[in-house]
Design a protein around this motif. Structure first.
Motif, PDB file in Angstrom:
ATOM      1  N   GLU A 374       7.696  15.395  -4.536  1.00 10.78           N
ATOM      2  CA  GLU A 374       6.511  15.248  -5.375  1.00 10.78           C
ATOM      3  C   GLU A 374       5.704  14.016  -4.954  1.00 10.78           C
ATOM      4  N   GLU A 375       6.439  12.882  -4.829  1.00 11.68           N
ATOM      5  CA  GLU A 375       5.774  11.632  -4.484  1.00 11.68           C
ATOM      6  C   GLU A 375       5.127  11.724  -3.106  1.00 11.68           C
ATOM      7  N   MET A 376       5.808  12.380  -2.182  1.00 10.66           N
ATOM      8  CA  MET A 376       5.255  12.484  -0.836  1.00 10.66           C
ATOM      9  C   MET A 376       4.006  13.350  -0.833  1.00 10.66           C
ATOM     10  N   LEU A 386       2.999   5.815   3.814  1.00 16.60           N
ATOM     11  CA  LEU A 386       4.031   4.797   3.609  1.00 16.60           C
ATOM     12  C   LEU A 386       4.698   5.008   2.248  1.00 16.60           C
ATOM     13  N   ILE A 387       5.983   5.289   2.274  1.00 19.56           N
ATOM     14  CA  ILE A 387       6.713   5.473   1.016  1.00 19.56           C
ATOM     15  C   ILE A 387       7.050   4.103   0.446  1.00 19.56           C
ATOM     16  N   PRO A 388       6.595   3.796  -0.776  1.00 17.65           N
ATOM     17  CA  PRO A 388       6.808   2.460  -1.329  1.00 17.65           C
ATOM     18  C   PRO A 388       8.302   2.126  -1.466  1.00 17.65           C
ATOM     19  N   GLY A 389       8.634   0.863  -1.157  1.00 14.56           N
ATOM     20  CA  GLY A 389      10.028   0.414  -1.248  1.00 14.56           C
ATOM     21  C   GLY A 389      10.591   0.576  -2.649  1.00 14.56           C
ATOM     22  N   GLY A 390       9.718   0.388  -3.644  1.00  7.35           N
ATOM     23  CA  GLY A 390      10.153   0.509  -5.036  1.00  7.35           C
ATOM     24  C   GLY A 390      10.669   1.912  -5.329  1.00  7.35           C
ATOM     25  N   PRO A 403      19.300   5.564   0.762  1.00 13.99           N
ATOM     26  CA  PRO A 403      18.062   5.221   1.465  1.00 13.99           C
ATOM     27  C   PRO A 403      17.999   5.824   2.866  1.00 13.99           C
ATOM     28  N   ASP A 404      19.155   5.928   3.533  1.00 13.29           N
ATOM     29  CA  ASP A 404      19.080   6.486   4.887  1.00 13.29           C
ATOM     30  C   ASP A 404      18.727   7.970   4.861  1.00 13.29           C
ATOM     31  N   LEU A 405      19.026   8.623   3.753  1.00 18.07           N
ATOM     32  CA  LEU A 405      18.624  10.016   3.615  1.00 18.07           C
ATOM     33  C   LEU A 405      17.103  10.089   3.444  1.00 18.07           C
ATOM     34  N   VAL A 406      16.578   9.146   2.639  1.00 19.82           N
ATOM     35  CA  VAL A 406      15.125   9.081   2.482  1.00 19.82           C
ATOM     36  C   VAL A 406      14.493   8.847   3.844  1.00 19.82           C
ATOM     37  N   GLU A 407      15.099   7.960   4.618  1.00 23.22           N
ATOM     38  CA  GLU A 407      14.584   7.662   5.950  1.00 23.22           C
ATOM     39  C   GLU A 407      14.552   8.918   6.830  1.00 23.22           C
ATOM     40  N   ASP A 408      15.647   9.676   6.790  1.00 25.98           N
ATOM     41  CA  ASP A 408      15.702  10.925   7.567  1.00 25.98           C
ATOM     42  C   ASP A 408      14.555  11.853   7.196  1.00 25.98           C
ATOM     43  N   ILE A 409      14.400  12.037   5.887  1.00 28.87           N
ATOM     44  CA  ILE A 409      13.367  12.961   5.416  1.00 28.87           C
ATOM     45  C   ILE A 409      11.997  12.443   5.800  1.00 28.87           C
ATOM     46  N   ALA A 410      11.805  11.127   5.621  1.00 28.11           N
ATOM     47  CA  ALA A 410      10.526  10.515   5.953  1.00 28.11           C
ATOM     48  C   ALA A 410      10.197  10.769   7.425  1.00 28.11           C
ATOM     49  N   ASP A 414       6.861  12.668   9.142  1.00 31.98           N
ATOM     50  CA  ASP A 414       5.925  11.652   9.619  1.00 31.98           C
ATOM     51  C   ASP A 414       5.521  10.644   8.573  1.00 31.98           C
ATOM     52  N   PHE A 415       6.468  10.279   7.754  1.00 32.72           N
ATOM     53  CA  PHE A 415       6.244   9.188   6.814  1.00 32.72           C
ATOM     54  C   PHE A 415       7.049   7.992   7.284  1.00 32.72           C
ATOM     55  N   SER A 416       6.689   6.796   6.778  1.00 35.17           N
ATOM     56  CA  SER A 416       7.586   5.670   7.034  1.00 35.17           C
ATOM     57  C   SER A 416       7.910   5.000   5.697  1.00 35.17           C
ATOM     58  N   ILE A 417       8.829   4.042   5.760  1.00 30.13           N
ATOM     59  CA  ILE A 417       9.323   3.435   4.516  1.00 30.13           C
ATOM     60  C   ILE A 417       8.994   1.956   4.474  1.00 30.13           C
ATOM     61  N   ASP A 418       8.561   1.489   3.321  1.00 25.72           N
ATOM     62  CA  ASP A 418       8.292   0.064   3.142  1.00 25.72           C
ATOM     63  C   ASP A 418       9.637  -0.641   2.930  1.00 25.72           C
TER      64      ASP A 418
END
Ligand code: ATP
Ligand code: MG
Length: 882
Positions: A374-376, A386-390, A403-410, A414-418
Motif C-alpha cells: 500500500e505504502e509503495m 525512497l521508503i521512509p526509515g520510519g 528489514p532485509d525482507l523489505v530491502e529485497d522487495i524494494a 526499484d525502490f530504495s530504503i532510508d
C-alpha cells in the motif's frame, strides 16, 4: 573426540587442579538487572569477583550456557556469516576468586591445550594487552612461545568487560591457525584478522577491576582469573573441521534441515548461510524457552521473538514452509538433553511455544506485506522511490517484519530504503528496550544488604517448625543506614540471628507479627530477604527501645500465616489438577500467594472452557477432602529431579533442595514456602477468574478456606436479593427471569404491531386531509413521533400511498422540533425538499436541508411549529405560480 568428551576433559583437567565443578546457571542472569542474558562463564560468579559473596571454594570450573544476542556482547548479525559465531554457545571456563593469578592460569591453559587436547604447539598463537609485560614474560619465558607469535593489542581487543558495568580487566588470548585455505588470503592477514583463519579459541581474563556506572575503574579487593573458551570452536578444531557447524554439536540439526529442505548443506554459499543461521537459532530458541523466556514485544522475550523470526526468514530462502522450526528445536532437545536435563523436561512446552510463534509470524508476514505494498503504491503515485526509515522500522517493530525482507522487495521494485532513518529509529528503540528490561520486575539487592551479607551476617529461618522464637538482634537499619538502637515511633529494619518470620519469596508474601522484649514492642508489617542470607523485618517501634545485641522474642501473626499456607498448598494442588486436566505442558510461570487470595500464572495456549475450569476446581476440592498429608524433605537437587519434582524454570537452586509433596503422588514441587500439614486444612477452593496475561500464559485467581466461604456467601447474598426483587425463591430465579424475558419479547412484538397500525391509521387521516394547491397534493401536519427515525418511516409510508405530492411532517421532542419533507420524484423538477426544509427550519430557529426529494431539519422554537407547518401551503402556492 566427541563434544561430550571435550567438555568432560575440560572439567576434569581443572578438577585435578583443585577446582569445584559448578553446573551451568540459567541464561537469565539471576538478580542482575544490568544484563540481558548470561553472556560469559563468569556471570554467575560476578559477586565472588566483587567480594560480595563467599563460597566454600576459591577455584571453580564450568561449562556455561551463553547467549550473545543483545547488550554489550551481541553476535546476532555475525551468525551465518562467520563459521565461529553463535547466538547460543557453551563457554568452558576456569575461575580463581583471589586464589591463583596469571602464571598458573596461563600454565594450566597451555597444558590442557597441548597435552590434554593434543593441539600442535606450532599452530598456536597468543595475544596480550599492550603493556602487560608480565603476561609477555610468562608466555615467552615460562611457556616458550616465540617473540613473533605474541601480539600486543589495545583496549578494544584485549581488555575484557562483562557489560557496561561489572568486573573487567586486561586479557590474553590463544589462537589457532587453521591454515591459509580457510582465511581471507589477504597479505595483511594475521592474528586479529576478521576472517576465520586465526581462530580465537580461549580468552584468559585477569580480572582486577570493577567498572562503576560512571565508567570509572576501581581495583577489586583481590585479583581474579576468569577464562572462557567456546566449546563449539574447540570441537570443530579437535574434530578436524574448520567450521563450528561441522562439529558433532550441529550435524544432526543440519541433517534434519537438509531433509526438510530436500537440498544439501555445502552446495551453495547463500543457502549455507541459511543452514547455519537456522541451526544456530534453533539451539538458542530451545535453550531460551527452557529457561523460561517467552516470545514477547519487549526485553528478553523480544530478542527471542526476533531470533525465531530470523530463523523462519532464513528458512524461506531454503524453501522451507512454516511451521518447520519446531521440528528443529525438538532435534536440539535430542542432541543436548544428556547434558542439559531442563530441555527434556520442557520438550512439549518448547514445541508448543515455537509452533504458536511460527503461526503468528505467518499472519504477520501477510499483514506486513500488504501494508508495505500500500505504502509503495502511494509513494509511486507521488513519483517517489525512497521508503521512509520510519516505515521500515514500524514494519519491523510492530509486525516483526525483517528489514532485509523489505530491502529485497524494494530492490525488486526499484525502490530504495532510508537506512539512516531506520538506524535512528532502531537506536531509539534499543535505548527504550534497555530501559524496559531494566524494569523486568527483578529487584536489585540494595547495596546496604549486600554489604551486610558480604560481612557474613546470617539469619537462620526457624519458621517451618515454630511461630515464636528467642533471638539476638544482629543489626538495626534506619532509613537504609546501620544504627545501634532505635526507639518509639521510628521506622526500622531489624535483622535477627534467627527468626520464625517467613520472608517474601517464591510468590508467598512475607510474614507480619511482633518483635518484643522488656518494655519493647515492634509492629512488623513485612519481612523480606532479597536473595541474601538475611531475614529483614520491617516495622515501627511502638514501645521502648531496641539495641543491637538485645535478646528479643519474635512472634509471627498466626492467623495470617495459616491463611497464607492454605493458599500456598492450594497453588500446588491447582498446578497438579491443571497438568492432569490440560496436559503436562502446563508449567508455573509465576504466582502470588497471600492470606486472602492466590494468583497462579501458567503456560497454556488457549482459554479454558468453563466446563473444564469446573473440573479443575472440583479436582482440587476432591484432593482437599481426601485430607492428604503434606510433607517436606530436603534432598540433593539431582535426586529431586529424578523424582520428577516440578521446579520453576531453572531457578538457581542450591545443591540441596526442599521438596514439598502432597499425598503419595498427587504433587511434588521444589518449594521453600510454608504449607498446611494436611490438605483438609484448606477447607474449600474456589476459582474466581481465568484469563490471559501474555501470549501463552494464563492466570487463575482463586480463594481458599475462609476467603472462599466469604466469597460464596457474597454470591449467595446477591442471589437472595435478586429473588426478593423477583418475588420468588432462589431456585426459581432462573425460571422467573426466563419467563420475564419471554413476556418482554411478546410485549415488544405487540408494541411493534400497534405502532404499525397506528401509523397506517394516521397516514390515512393525513392523506384525507391533503390539500390540493394548483393541482399538487400537499400534506403539512404535526404528528407524534419519538424522533427523526420515526418521522422518516412515517414519511416513507405516506409517500408510498400518496404516489404524487409534497409531504411535510413535524414532531415535538423535548424542547425541540423535528421536520421532514418528501417530494415525490415527478415533482422534483419544480420543488426542492432541501430548500423547503431550509426555509421552515429558519422559522423554528433551527437549520436543515437535504436532497431534492428528501430533507430533514428542526429547531428549538417549539411554539412556532404550527405556524411553520401552515406556512407550507403558501410557500408552495407562491412557488408553483411564480
Ligand atoms: P570473537 O572476537 O571471536 O568474537 P570474543 O573476543 O568476543 O570473540 P570472548 O568474549 O573473549 O570472545 O569470549 C571467550 C571465548 O568464547 C572466545 O574466545 C570464543 O572461544 C568463545 N566465543 C565468544 N563469542 C562467541 C560466539 N558468539 N559464538 C561462539 N563462541 C564464542
Ligand atoms: Mg565477540
Amino acid at each position: 573426540m566427541d563434544s561430550g568428551k571435550i567438555r568432560e576433559t575440560f572439567l576434569q583437567h581443572f578438577r585435578n587442579h583443585g577446582h569445584e565443578i559448578v553446573k551451568s546457571a540459567s541464561l537469565v542472569p539471576k538478580d542482575d538487572p544490568s544484563l540481558l542474558f548470561t553472556n560469559a562463564g563468569m556471570v554467575p560468579f560476578k559477586n565472588l569477583f566483587l567480594g560480595l559473596e563467599k563460597r566454600s571454594y576459591t577455584r571453580a570450573v564450568s561449562s556455561q550456557k551463553c547467549v550473545r544476542a543483545g547488550g554489550k556482547h551481541n553476535d546476532l548479525n555475525e551468525v551465518g556469516h562467520t563459521n565461529r559465531h553463535h547466538t547460543f554457545f557453551e563457554m568452558l571456563g576456569n575461575f580463581s576468586f583471589g586464589d591463583y593469578f596469571k602464571e598458573e592460569a596461563i600454565t594450566m591453559a597451555w597444558e590442557l591445550l597441548t597435552a590434554g587436547y593434543d593441539l600442535p604447539e606450532d599452530r598456536l598463537w597468543v595475544s596480550i594487552y599492550t603493556d602487560d609485560d608480565e603476561a609477555y614474560k610468562i608466555w615467552n619465558e615460562t611457556i616458550g612461545v616465540p617473540h613473533d607469535k605474541i601480539f600486543r593489542f589495545g583496549e578494544e581487543d584485549n581488555f575484557w568487560s562483562m557489560g557496561e558495568t561489572g568486573p573487567c580487566g586486561p586479557c590474553s588470548e590463544v589462537y589457532i591457525d587453521q591454515g591459509p585455505e580457510v582465511g581471507c588470503g589477504k597479505p595483511t592477514c594475521k592474528v586479529g584478522c576478521n576472517c576465520d583463519r586465526y581462530l580465537e579459541l580461549w580468552n584468559l581474563v585477569f580480572t582486577q577491576y570493577n567498572r562503576e556506572p560512571n565508567g570509572e575503574l576501581t581495583p577489586l579487593p583481590r585479583k581474579n582469573i576468569d577464562t572462557g573458551m567456546g566449546l563449539e570452536r574447540l570441537a570443530a578444531v579437535l574434530q578436524g573441521g574448520c567450521s563450528n557447524y561441522d562439529s558433532d554439536l550441529f550435524t544432526d540439526i543440519i541433517k534434519l534441515t537438509e531433509d526438510f529442505a530436500e537440498t544439501s548443506y555445502g552446495l551453495d554459499k547463500k543457502k549455507d548461510i541459511s543452514f547455519k543461521v537456522i541451526a544456530d537459532h534453533s539451539r538458542a530458541v530451545a535453550f531460551l524457552i527452557a529457561d523460561g523466556i517467552m516470545p514477547s514485544n519487549e526485553g528478553r522475550g523480544y530478542v527471542l521473538r526476533r531470533i525465531i523470526r530470523r530463523a523462519i526468514r532464513y528458512g524461506q530462502i531454503l524453501g522451507l514452509k512454516s511451521p518447520f522450526l519446531h521440528g528443529l528445536t525438538d532435534k536440539v532437545v535430542d542432541v543436548m538433553s544428556p547434558e542439559y536435563q531442563e530441555l527434556n523436561q520442557s520438550r512439549r512446552f518448547i514445541d508448543e511455544v515455537v509452533i504458536n510463534e511460527e503461526k503468528r509470524f505467518s499472519d504477520t508476514l501477510f499483514h506486513g506485506l500488504s501494508l508495505l505494498k500500500e505504502e509503495m503504491d502511494s509513494l509511486r503515485a507521488k513519483g517517489q522511490t525512497l521508503i521512509p526509515g520510519g516505515l521500515v522500522f514500524r514494519l519491523y517493530d510492530t509486525f516483526g517484519f525483517p528489514p532485509d525482507l523489505v530491502e529485497d522487495i524494494a530492490r525488486d521494485e526499484d525502490f530504495s530504503i532510508d537506512t539512516g532513518g531506520f538506524d535512528q529509529a532502531m537506536e531509539e528503540q534499543r535505548a527504550a528496550s534497555q530501559r524496559s528490561w531494566r524494569g523486568s520486575g527483578e529487584e536489585e539487592i540494595p547495596q546496604v544488604y549486600r554489604r551486610l551479607d558480604a560481612r557474613g551476617l546470617k539469619s537462620q529461618f526457624v519458621g517451618y517448625e515454630m511461630l515464636k522464637a528467642q533471638a539476638r538482634v544482629i543489626s538495626i537499619l534506619k532509613q537504609g543506614k546501620e544504627v545501634d538502637s532505635a526507639t518509639r515511633g521510628e521506622q526500622v529494619e531489624i535483622i535477627l540471628d534467627q527468626s520464625p518470620f517467613y520472608s517474601e519469596s517464591g510468590g508467598q508474601v512475607g510474614d507480619i507479627g511482633q518483635i518484643g522484649g522488656n518494655n519493647l514492642s515492634i509492629e512488623i508489617v513485612n519481612t523480606v530477604k532479597y536473595p541474601t542470607n538475611l531475614i529483614i523485618h520491617k516495622g515501627t517501634v511502638t514501645e521502648g527501645t531496641i539495641s543491637v545485641d538485645d535478646t528479643v522474642q519474635a512472634v509471627v501473626n498466626e492467623k495470617r500465616r495459616k491463611d497464607t499456607a492454605h493458599n500456598h498448598t492450594a497453588t500446588h494442588l491447582l498446578q497438579a489438577s491443571l497438568r492432569e486436566t490440560l496436559g503436562d505442558h502446563v508449567k508455573q510461570a509465576g504466582s502470588h500467594v497471600g492470606p486472602e487470595r492466590m494468583r497462579f500464572d501458567f503456560t497454556h495456549f488457549a482459554q479454558i472452557a468453563p466446563e473444564r475450569l469446573k473440573e479443575i476446581e472440583l479436582l482440587v476440592n476432591l484432593n482437599i477432602q481426601k485430607n492428604l498429608p503434606v510433607t517436606t524433605q530436603i534432598m540433593p537437587r539431582d535426586e529431586a529431579f529424578k523424582q520428577e519434582a516440578l521446579a520453576i524454570f531453572e531457578e538457581r537452586y542450591g545443591d540441596l533442595v526442599r521438596v514439598v509433596s502432597i499425598g503419595d503422588n498427587v504433587s511434588r514441587e521444589l518449594c521453600g514456602g510454608t504449607h498446611v500439614s494436611a490438605t483438609g486444612d484448606i477447607g474449600l477452593f474456589l476459582i474466581v477468574s481465568e484469563g490471559a496475561v501474555a501470549s501463552g500464559v494464563r492466570r487463575i485467581e482463586a480463594f481458599t478456606g475462609e476467603g472462599a466461604v466469604k466469597e460464596i456467601q457474597k454470591e449467595v447474598d446477591k442471589l437472595k436479593m435478586l429473588s426478593a426483587f423477583l418475588k420468588t425463591t432462589p431456585d426459581q430465579v432462573v425460571t422467573k427471569v426466563k419467563h420475564f424475558m419471554m413476556e418482554q419479547r411478546e410485549k415488544d412484538r405487540e408494541i411493534e404491531s400497534l405502532k404499525a397500525r397506528l401509523a397506517t391509521k394516521q397516514s390515512e387521516d393525513l392523506i384525507t386531509a391533503a390539500q390540493e394547491i394548483n393541482g399538487i397534493k400537499v400534506i403539512s401536519q404535526e404528528v407524534t413521533a419519538a424522533g427523526p427515525g420515526d418521522l422518516r418511516e412515517f414519511g416513507d409510508h405516506i409517500k408510498d400511498k400518496l404516489k404524487s405530492g409534497i409531504i411535510v411532517l413535524g414532531a415535538r421532542g423535548d424542547a425541540k422540533v423535528f421536520l421532514l419533507c418528501r417530494v415525490t420524484p415527478d415533482l422534483t423538477d419544480t420543488f426542492h425538499a432541501g430548500k423547503i426544509i431550509k426555509d421552515l427550519s429558519a422559522l423554528v430557529d433551527g437549520r436543515g436541508g437535504g436532497r431534492d426529494d428528501m430533507a430533514e431539519g428542526g429547531g428549538t422554537k417549539v411554539s412556532e411549529l404550527k405556524h411553520a407547518l401552515s406556512k407550507v401551503y403558501t410557500l408552495i402556492a407562491e412557488h408553483s405560480l411564480g
